[in-house]
Scaffold this active site. Structure first.
Site, PDB file in Angstrom:
ATOM      1  CD  GLU A 182      -3.154  -1.007   1.888  1.00  0.00           C
ATOM      2  OE1 GLU A 182      -2.408  -0.154   3.578  1.00  0.00           O
ATOM      3  OE2 GLU A 182      -4.316  -1.467   1.638  1.00  0.00           O
ATOM      4  CD  GLU A 376      -3.734  -5.866   2.690  1.00  0.00           C
ATOM      5  OE1 GLU A 376      -4.818  -5.276   2.662  1.00  0.00           O
ATOM      6  OE2 GLU A 376      -2.392  -5.618   2.740  1.00  0.00           O
TER       7      GLU A 376
HETATM    8  C1  BGP Z   1      -4.638  -2.750   4.811  1.00  0.00           C
HETATM    9  C2  BGP Z   1      -2.855  -3.684   5.414  1.00  0.00           C
HETATM   10  C3  BGP Z   1      -2.849  -4.586   6.184  1.00  0.00           C
HETATM   11  C4  BGP Z   1      -4.846  -4.608   6.920  1.00  0.00           C
HETATM   12  C5  BGP Z   1      -5.364  -3.980   6.441  1.00  0.00           C
HETATM   13  C6  BGP Z   1      -6.935  -4.261   7.180  1.00  0.00           C
HETATM   14  O1  BGP Z   1      -3.965  -0.945   5.069  1.00  0.00           O
HETATM   15  O2  BGP Z   1      -1.775  -3.669   4.588  1.00  0.00           O
HETATM   16  O3  BGP Z   1      -2.385  -4.071   6.910  1.00  0.00           O
HETATM   17  O4  BGP Z   1      -3.765  -3.644   7.916  1.00  0.00           O
HETATM   18  O5  BGP Z   1      -5.495  -2.880   5.128  1.00  0.00           O
HETATM   19  O6  BGP Z   1      -6.563  -2.400   8.382  1.00  0.00           O
HETATM   20  P1  BGP Z   1      -6.885  -3.333   9.616  1.00  0.00           P
HETATM   21  O7  BGP Z   1      -6.213  -3.530   9.802  1.00  0.00           O
HETATM   22  O8  BGP Z   1      -6.786  -1.624  10.022  1.00  0.00           O
HETATM   23  O9  BGP Z   1      -8.639  -3.481   9.929  1.00  0.00           O
END
Ligand code: BGP
Length: 477
Positions: A182, A376
């Protein structure tokens, strides 16, 4: 659900990150990384935005990343569970500070290298393809203290050295790589994305875009090294994606949506097309931003573009030129999205828009004409364990079913997608909140926000559902 066709060899699986799963934050000589300085609660967000310049672990404060779910010691059991679901791929990240504890040690840390050797061997034992992220929100703290992290050009050569070390070491075990997780998060959570902290009077935008240049050059140098060391490797970029919808057909709203999309596309334009786009140069001029470049930078960017576009999709976003509309923007998201009245939201206020997933995939493929990799997607939710010890996460099955269906529509639209590694196949620490209660997994982990619990793993209802999705190659959603 309609019968969907996924390509043979489609890489079904899951995605985790070292800092959110491994724990063992100082085991086997690992150095401190920025997430080891992130507590839970309100202070976490201020730190992630770079607003807290001096950071040291506070005795007695709970830091979720310190133990996470102890994947570092449990990975064999957890991988066996992933294999039981039939995973074809597991996305993991390598912690830079396990390989170089300070980020610039004279020699790499053999214990760290050996851990990932063992992790990749375990995956291969189960015919699971490792998909490896080089940098997932975990800059070594020493590099912040010494150089100010990515604001310094020094990090380019240090990152290149780290990348070459792991490409050399794992060239026979890892085919799929990606550089910065990201990468656009640098703009929204500069400490989390790039280890940036700001002092009074700093020109934050100048610092962020100079740091972005350093990461973009470092990413291109990693692409170059990867292709030289592992000729048949595939190395990608990784974007927190999600199309911006204009709130109305007012041309002002449509232009705003274009500008907001470009805020993120900027990074991928450079990584996938190999040059700074014209709109970025206009933005820099209008905002008095001067990117310091070294001779050869533009050639490196031009000659070493990525092989595929990795991206996360959780939500679409909405923007309006009407200030009243924007006042209702959900605080839950860092992208400054207004509320979209046509779709629902998660318990954390994240928009739930499966059609947006199809639109975003088409938008990315139209723009870059390179294969996509969904690395993701998932639903963070508060799961309850019933009296009978089960977790009936029908809401997660519903979310995933609708998103996978829209991904199938995108494939039918002609978008080539390499695979789908849903986020957090086992419950892990939330990046934004630091909480365990924001659960994404097909596997429940008995740990709470304060790190209490047995660490026991429990299959949720979605475990068998996803197992059937994979065994039917997406036919049975
Ligand atoms: C993205 C990241 C992940 C993961 C995901 C879910 O930003 O790449 O690391 O964390 O989001 O977000 P969160 O864990 O804040 O719910």
């Amino acid at each position: 659900m309609e019968n969907y066709t996924f390509p043979d060899g489609f890489l079904w699986g899951g995605a985790i990150a070292a800092n959110q799963a491994e724990g063992a934050y100082q085991t086997d000589n690992k150095g401190l990384t920025i997430v080891d300085l992130l507590p839970t609660g309100d202070s976490r967000r201020a730190i992630m935005k770079g607003d807290v310049p001096s950071l040291q672990p506070l005795a007695g404060e709970f830091y979720p990343a310190h133990e996470a779910i102890d994947f570092y010691h449990n990975y064999k059991e957890d991988i066996a569970l992933f294999a039981e679901m039939g995973f074809k791929a597991l996305r993991v990240s390598i912690a830079w500070a396990r390989i170089f504890p300070t980020g610039e040690d004279a020699t790499p840390n053999e214990a760290g290298l050996a851990f990932y050797d063992s992790l990749f061997d375990e995956l291969r034992k189960h015919d699971i393809e490792p998909v490896v992220t080089l940098a997932h929100f975990d800059v070594p703290v020493h590099l912040i203290d010494t150089y100010g992290s990515w604001r310094s050009r020094k990090l380019v050569s240090l990152f290149e050295r780290y990348a070459k070390t792991v490409f050399e070491r794992y060239q026979d075990k890892v085919t799929y790589w990606m550089t910065f997780n990201e990468i656009n998060m640098l703009l929204h959570l500069p400490f989390l994305g790039a280890g940036l902290v700001f002092a009074e009077g700093d020109n934050q935008k100048q610092i962020q875009y100079q740091a972005a240049h350093h990461q973009l050059v470092a990413s291109a140098l990693a692409v170059k090294a990867c292709h030289e060391i592992i000729p048949d490797a595939q190395i990608g970029c990784m974007l927190a994606a999600g199309m911006f919808y204009p709130y109305s057909c007012n041309p002002e709203d449509v232009k705003l949506a274009m500008d907001k999309d470009r805020e993120s596309f900027f990074f991928i334009d450079v990584q996938a097309r190999g040059e700074y786009p014209g709109y970025a140069n206009r933005f820099f001029n209008e905002n008095n931003i001067h990117i310091a470049m070294e001779p050869g930078d533009l050639e490196i960017l031009k000659n070493h573009t990525v092989d595929y576009i990795g991206f996360s999709y959780y939500s679409s976003r909405t923007i309006s030129s009407d200030k009243e509309v924007m006042k209702k923007a959900t605080s839950g998201n860092v992208f400054g999205s207004a509320v979209n009245p046509y779709v629902s939201k998660s318990e954390w206020g994240w928009t739930i828009d499966p059609v947006g997933f199809r639109i975003t995939a088409n938008q990315l493929y139209d723009r870059y004409q390179k294969p996509l990799f969904v690395v993701e997607n998932g639903l963070g939710a508060i799961d309850q364990v019933t009296e009978a010890g089960t977790i009936e996460d029908d809401y997660r099955i519903a979310y995933l079913r609708r998103h996978i269906a829209e991904m199938a529509e995108a494939i039918e639209d002609g978008v080539p997608i390499i695979g789908y590694t849903s986020w957090g196949p086992i419950d892990i620490v939330s990046a934004s909140s630091g909480e365990m209660k924001k659960r994404y997994g097909y596997i429940y982990v008995d740990r709470d926000n304060e790190g209490n619990g047995t660490g026991k793993r429990i299959k949720k209802k979605s475990f068998d559902w996803y197992k059937r999705v994979i065994s039917s190659n997406g036919q049975q959603l």
